[in-house]
Design an enzyme around this catalytic site. Structure first.
Site, PDB file in Angstrom:
ATOM      1  N   SER A  90       0.857   3.355  -5.827  1.00  0.00           N
ATOM      2  CA  SER A  90       0.319   3.655  -4.654  1.00  0.00           C
ATOM      3  C   SER A  90       0.584   1.977  -3.726  1.00  0.00           C
ATOM      4  O   SER A  90       0.265   0.895  -4.400  1.00  0.00           O
ATOM      5  CB  SER A  90      -1.447   3.393  -4.742  1.00  0.00           C
ATOM      6  OG  SER A  90      -1.891   3.134  -4.175  1.00  0.00           O
ATOM      7  N   GLY A  91       0.324   2.633  -2.869  1.00  0.00           N
ATOM      8  CA  GLY A  91       0.501   1.157  -1.799  1.00  0.00           C
ATOM      9  C   GLY A  91      -0.891  -0.024  -1.800  1.00  0.00           C
ATOM     10  O   GLY A  91      -0.989  -1.220  -1.250  1.00  0.00           O
ATOM     11  N   ASP A  92      -1.879   0.916  -2.682  1.00  0.00           N
ATOM     12  CA  ASP A  92      -3.583   0.168  -2.037  1.00  0.00           C
ATOM     13  C   ASP A  92      -3.831   0.711  -3.579  1.00  0.00           C
ATOM     14  O   ASP A  92      -3.816   0.631  -4.159  1.00  0.00           O
ATOM     15  CB  ASP A  92      -4.088   1.136  -1.377  1.00  0.00           C
ATOM     16  CG  ASP A  92      -5.144  -0.218  -1.320  1.00  0.00           C
ATOM     17  OD1 ASP A  92      -5.841  -0.684  -1.593  1.00  0.00           O
ATOM     18  OD2 ASP A  92      -5.580  -0.599   0.170  1.00  0.00           O
ATOM     19  N   ASP A  93      -5.043   0.935  -4.015  1.00  0.00           N
ATOM     20  CA  ASP A  93      -5.710   1.306  -4.688  1.00  0.00           C
ATOM     21  C   ASP A  93      -5.850   2.600  -5.355  1.00  0.00           C
ATOM     22  O   ASP A  93      -5.606   3.896  -4.442  1.00  0.00           O
ATOM     23  CB  ASP A  93      -7.570   0.847  -4.738  1.00  0.00           C
ATOM     24  CG  ASP A  93      -8.266  -0.029  -4.564  1.00  0.00           C
ATOM     25  OD1 ASP A  93      -7.345  -1.315  -4.938  1.00  0.00           O
ATOM     26  OD2 ASP A  93      -8.842  -0.409  -4.051  1.00  0.00           O
ATOM     27  N   SER A 114      -0.044  -0.160  -8.905  1.00  0.00           N
ATOM     28  CA  SER A 114      -0.198  -0.775  -7.855  1.00  0.00           C
ATOM     29  C   SER A 114      -0.333  -2.562  -7.750  1.00  0.00           C
ATOM     30  O   SER A 114      -0.949  -2.522  -8.189  1.00  0.00           O
ATOM     31  CB  SER A 114      -1.447  -0.354  -7.690  1.00  0.00           C
ATOM     32  OG  SER A 114      -2.295  -0.305  -6.529  1.00  0.00           O
TER      33      SER A 114
END
Length: 481
Positions: free
Chosen positions: A260-263, A294
């Site tokens: 992921s690019g986030d959580d 991540s």
């Protein structure tokens, strides 16, 4: 006895042979023109099986990756909704690349992606109608006002299944990421899958790629099962949370792999005064056997939008590599709500900036209407049986002055540091609790205390764990609508 001719003795007559060939070719051509793509039996696990079935090609769809199939998907779900009261229906997406804009699901319905099936998100913005912001957010997450509807969307549904043979839904998100970074969007980006105000929801055995924003977003829903998902987005893609349970009750997430690019998983329940007013918590949530990468965010995050409350989260057998933090609690004055009765155990983290990270100053707000005196309640947070390697900092725990985070428990943790660790390994302000068997000395606010059984973890069974999936079988010759 009459002699049976050997094959070499069989005579062929040119005129009859030509006629036979023409008829045979005719049948073949007709068969190909009317072919149902699905050529093998389908067996899958689901909360409910279906009486009726259809294939996407029945509705004029073309799997060439170029032709828009938005009308075909919308027509298919509309037509199959008629069978909701008669055993429900399954829509089979066969191998191919099926370009489409947003489409809505229906109740008593299964969307099934066969092996080799790829649903491609359209890059034509006009194929994503605008809808109202979530009531518990008051505005779109990216921008004030409305938001583009998700690629796969459903609301007010009962008994909906999205599953397959590891087929793929690819949101082709780079188009949206570029526009978001360039500030060319006036509304919030679509999510890949969003299910609202629904119950008996299953999302399983799929590969989900390149979402424009959040990938899987169940909201205001109950009795949700998410299993066997592979979710991948570039690690620099903006806001591509893997799974966001949001104001949901009785839900479990199992056996998922997320990049992921986030959580990887962000548990939510509304934003500031809007979330407080709606007051729908996320509670009775199970997370098991999660693997996560991540680099810039958390493996499991609680908040920051948690104004409706988060309670009774049970996470275990969690593995993460190259991630910013193992567990993060994000809140701020103005959020209100609560995060309480959190239980996490059997976690393995490899290459982490922080193992534990809590902040009471995550200060983004939807507008100026929030009440800065609405303070969150954070208490009874339990972590046990942790192994972490190559860690920069063990814990950065910061509550809110006058509103400390209480009842924190950390037990049985083996933390091995990176070659260049921070000098201060435990930073604690406005928190209280205990630690037991955590190796190097923790901060003074978390008293070192011997606990024979470790931190708490519930042993009762939640209702979602008692749901038994059925084995559904569909022979290729049975597929019709």
């Amino acid at each position: 006895m009459k002699k049976i001719k050997e094959p070499s003795e069989t005579k062929f007559y040119p005129q009859k042979q030509n006629a036979f060939t023409i008829v045979l070719l005719g049948f073949l051509i007709l068969g190909l023109l009317g072919a149902r793509v699905v050529e093998c039996d389908i067996v899958y696990q689901a909360i409910n099986c279906r009486k009726h079935s259809a294939v996407l090609t029945d509705f004029g769809a073309k799997g060439d990756g170029v032709t828009s199939n938005t009308a075909a998907f919308r027509n298919a779900t509309a037509q199959l909704s008629k069978f909701g009261s008669d055993g429900g229906a399954i829509l089979i997406v066969p191998p191919g690349k099926w370009l489409t804009g947003s489409f809505n699901l229906t109740s008593n319905f299964t969307l099934f992606l066969q092996k080799g099936a790829v649903i491609l998100g359209s890059q034509d913005i006009s194929e994503y109608p605008l809808i109202e912001p979530l009531k518990s957010y008051g505005r779109g997450r990216d921008a004030p006002g409305g938001r583009y509807i998700s690629l796969v969307f459903g609301t007010n549904l009962t008994d909906v299944v999205i599953t397959g043979e590891n087929g793929t839904i690819d949101g082709q998100g780079a188009f949206w990421w570029d526009k978001f970074r360039a500030k060319e969007l006036n509304f919030t980006r679509p999510y890949l899958i969003e299910i609202m105000y629904s119950n008996q929801v299953q999302i399983s055995n799929l590969t989900l790629l390149n979402s424009p924003s959040w990938v899987v977003h169940p909201v205001y829903s109950s009795d949700v099962i998410i299993q066997g998902l592979t979710i991948k987005s570039p690690v620099d893609s903006p806001n591509t949370d893997g799974i966001d349970p949001d104001s949901c009750t009785n839900m479990k997430i199992e056996d998922c792999f997320i990049v992921s690019g986030d959580d990887c998983i962000a548990v939510k329940s509304g934003w500031d005064e809007y979330g407080i007013t709606v007051g729908m918590p996320t509670k009775h949530l199970i997370i098991r056997r999660l693997s996560c990468i991540s680099p810039d965010s958390a493996v499991i995050a609680l908040g920051s939008e948690m104004s409706g409350g988060i309670q009774d989260l049970r996470a275990e057998e969690i593995t993460a590599y190259n991630s910013e933090s193992g567990v993060r609690i994000k809140s701020a004055p103005g959020r209100g709500g609560y995060v309480k009765d959190i239980y996490m155990r059997r976690m393995t983290f490899i290459t982490m900036k922080y193992v534990f990270w809590m902040t009471g100053a995550y200060g983004s707000h939807p507008d100026e209407g929030y009440n800065p005196k609405a303070l969150p309640e954070v208490k009874n947070i339990n972590f046990s049986d942790i192994i972490a390697e190559n860690v920069t900092m063990t814990a950065d725990l910061s509550g809110i002055k006058g509103d400390p985070y209480t009842g924190i428990c950390v037990s049985d943790a083996i933390i091995n540091l990176s070659p260049n660790p921070k000098k201060v390994q435990w930073n604690c302000t406005d928190v209280s609790g205990i630690t037991s068997n955590v190796g190097r000395p923790p901060c003074d606010l978390l008293h070192d205390k011997s606990i024979e059984s470790g931190c708490d973890f519930p042993n009762d069974v939640l209702p979602i764990d008692e749901v038994q999936l059925q084995t559904c079988k569909l022979a290729s010759q049975q597929i019709s609508h």
